[in-house]
Design an enzyme around this catalytic site. Structure first.
Site, mmCIF file in Angstrom:
data_model
loop_
_atom_site.group_PDB
_atom_site.id
_atom_site.type_symbol
_atom_site.label_atom_id
_atom_site.label_comp_id
_atom_site.label_asym_id
_atom_site.label_seq_id
_atom_site.Cartn_x
_atom_site.Cartn_y
_atom_site.Cartn_z
ATOM 1 C CG HIS A 202 -1.957 1.058 1.223
ATOM 2 N ND1 HIS A 202 -1.820 2.245 1.923
ATOM 3 C CD2 HIS A 202 -3.160 1.119 0.597
ATOM 4 C CE1 HIS A 202 -2.906 2.982 1.725
ATOM 5 N NE2 HIS A 202 -3.734 2.333 0.935
ATOM 6 C CB SER A 405 -7.638 -13.066 -1.466
ATOM 7 O OG SER A 405 -8.118 -11.772 -1.743
#
Length: 484
Positions: A202, A405
């Protein structure tokens, strides 16, 4: 039970709004306009396989917002608040709420759980609740929610296997703040340390490196988005003279990849870094709270040599305002702490004032759902993510879903209006849908039907080829003319 979008729409009563000026439309929906298209001379354009020119969206400071801003109109100097002004403001807010209902119906690309109901907490909105300073030290300011905050922190400390007398943490204002704090702790523990983070990390981690003037190394990733530990080892061996500060992703932003924490620790030790020469921050913004409830998932635990973990509270948990949780070892925090006489407290946080409402919302959800509730929601998310992946694959659309995920990655839609409508997060040739508890099979079916119908138009029912996504998703997940 959470209030549905249809239920809120039924509750919304615009008929009772007082009359407005004739040129004001109280039933209109406030729309977010698309940024203008760039000129070909300024920015390169992409030419699609069908020969059409696809212009890129322009990002220009200020331009996007000011095309739709709601101007503040000043009342007359001696004018009291009149019924007409109140009616105007009430109608603007009603329009805005209506637009939120519409946008919520088509919300797929960002990891926010919109399935929540905090009606019981409305009674607290009249108070300015501010958790100044250290959560564990009483301040002079009495309108706080530290008792809720520490209760939430204790819950997360148990989840990550750290005893009450061994941890320190606080409720942050967002996930980025948790990352900024985690990396800051690492920098304070090792002032001359080098920060290592994967390319799929990120952006807040690289922001931290710039803010703290840290030396850092970007590490390559596998096709899945997971950190490449071979490249990590190579870079560690080049800097054996300096401690290592490692960011480990518990779910990357775009692909939802989970870095192998155990392999990262093994790589550090094989490269000559003992426990006293590295600091690991785990960025679990989304999946940090989901992974503990996935049976096959590796465990994030402070019984392993990690330094801090952060998660977002407004993502999987479901909170109406951005917030997060940051937990670190108590032994590390003294280097950051400073006494603040003005507060009659100590502070080791990033921000000064902190939202005192957020801990109450988190406490409320944790009490309502608990471990079993979260486990049930995780199972639902993973099941629906596999459903979406299978349906996309059946339609011949390039798609990838990492094992641990609920982020389904697929080829980027051709039409920017479609992307905007479904609020898809895109990067290069790929986009993703993050399947959250509020994402139902019915909603996914509507999205799929529209996407498949649009693709038939974009690619002329197979006359033109869809884009190749092999470099982003792997050959086995690409269905272009070369790889299908």
């Amino acid at each position: 039970m959470a209030t549905s979008v249809e239920g809120i729409a039924h509750e919304l009563n615009l008929e009772n709004v007082d009359p407005l000026p004739e040129d004001f439309d109280p039933t209109g929906v406030i729309k977010d306009p698309l940024p203008p298209l760039v000129n070909d001379s300024r920015v390169g354009v992409n030419v699609e396989g069908n020969g059409e020119v696809k212009k890129e969206r322009e990002i220009v400071l200020g331009r996007n917002v000011h095309t739709m801003c709601l101007e503040v109109t000043e009342p007359e100097a001696d004018d009291e608040v009149t019924g007409e002004r109140e009616a105007y403001m009430a109608s603007v807010l009603a329009r805005y709420r209506k637009s939120l209902l519409e946008r919520t119906k088509h919300h797929l690309g960002y990891p926010y759980n919109l399935d929540f109901d905090y009606g019981a907490l409305g009674q607290l909105q009249h108070f300015s609740i501010n958790n100044l300073g250290d959560p564990f030290i009483e301040s002079n300011y009495g309108v706080h929610s530290r008792q809720f905050e520490v209760g939430v922190l204790d819950w997360f400390a148990r989840l990550w296997e750290l005893e009450k007398n061994e941890y320190w943490g606080y409720i942050t204002n967002c996930g980025t703040e948790g990352n900024l704090h985690g990396i800051l702790v690492g920098r304070e523990v090792f002032p001359d340390g080098i920060l290592y983070a994967s390319c799929d990390t990120h952006y807040s981690i690289f922001k931290a490196a710039r803010m703290y003037r840290m030396e850092f190394e970007k590490v390559n990733t596998l096709t899945s988005g997971e950190i490449d530990c071979k490249d990590l080892k190579a870079k560690l061996l080049c800097h054996q003279d300096k401690p290592a500060i490692i960011n480990v992703n518990i779910g990357t932003t775009v692909k939802g990849a989970v870095d192998d924490l155990d392999l990262v620790i093994k790589t550090l030790k094989e490269s000559g870094f003992n426990d006293d020469r590295f600091y690991i921050h785990c960025d679990g913004a989304l999946f940090g709270l989901m992974m503990p409830f996935v049976k096959r998932a590796p465990k994030v635990s402070f019984k392993k040599p990690i330094g801090s973990v952060s998660v977002s509270g407004h993502k999987f948990v479901g909170c109406p305002m951005p917030c997060g949780v940051q937990i670190t070892r108590l032994e590390h925090i003294s280097a950051l702490s400073s006494n603040v006489e003005y507060l009659a407290s100590r502070d080791a946080t990033i921000m000064g004032s902190r939202n005192g409402h957020a801990p109450i919302f988190l406490w409320y959800t944790l009490n309502r759902k608990g471990y079993r509730g979260f486990q049930k929601e995780v199972k639902k998310c993973l099941k629906n993510a596999h459903y979406l992946k299978d349906r996309l694959r059946d339609a011949g659309i390039g798609v990838m879903l990492n094992e641990l995920s609920s982020t389904v990655v697929f080829e980027r839609p051709h039409d920017e209006e479609f992307v905007r409508k479904w609020q898809l997060a895109c990067q290069g040739n790929i986009a993703h849908v993050v399947v959250m508890p509020n994402i139902t099979v019915e909603k996914l079916d509507k999205f799929l039907a529209e996407l498949i119908g649009k693709r038939a138009v974009w690619y002329k029912n197979g006359t033109f080829q869809s884009p190749c996504v092999a470099s982003e998703l792997g050959n086995e997940n690409c269905f272009c003319g070369l790889h299908k």
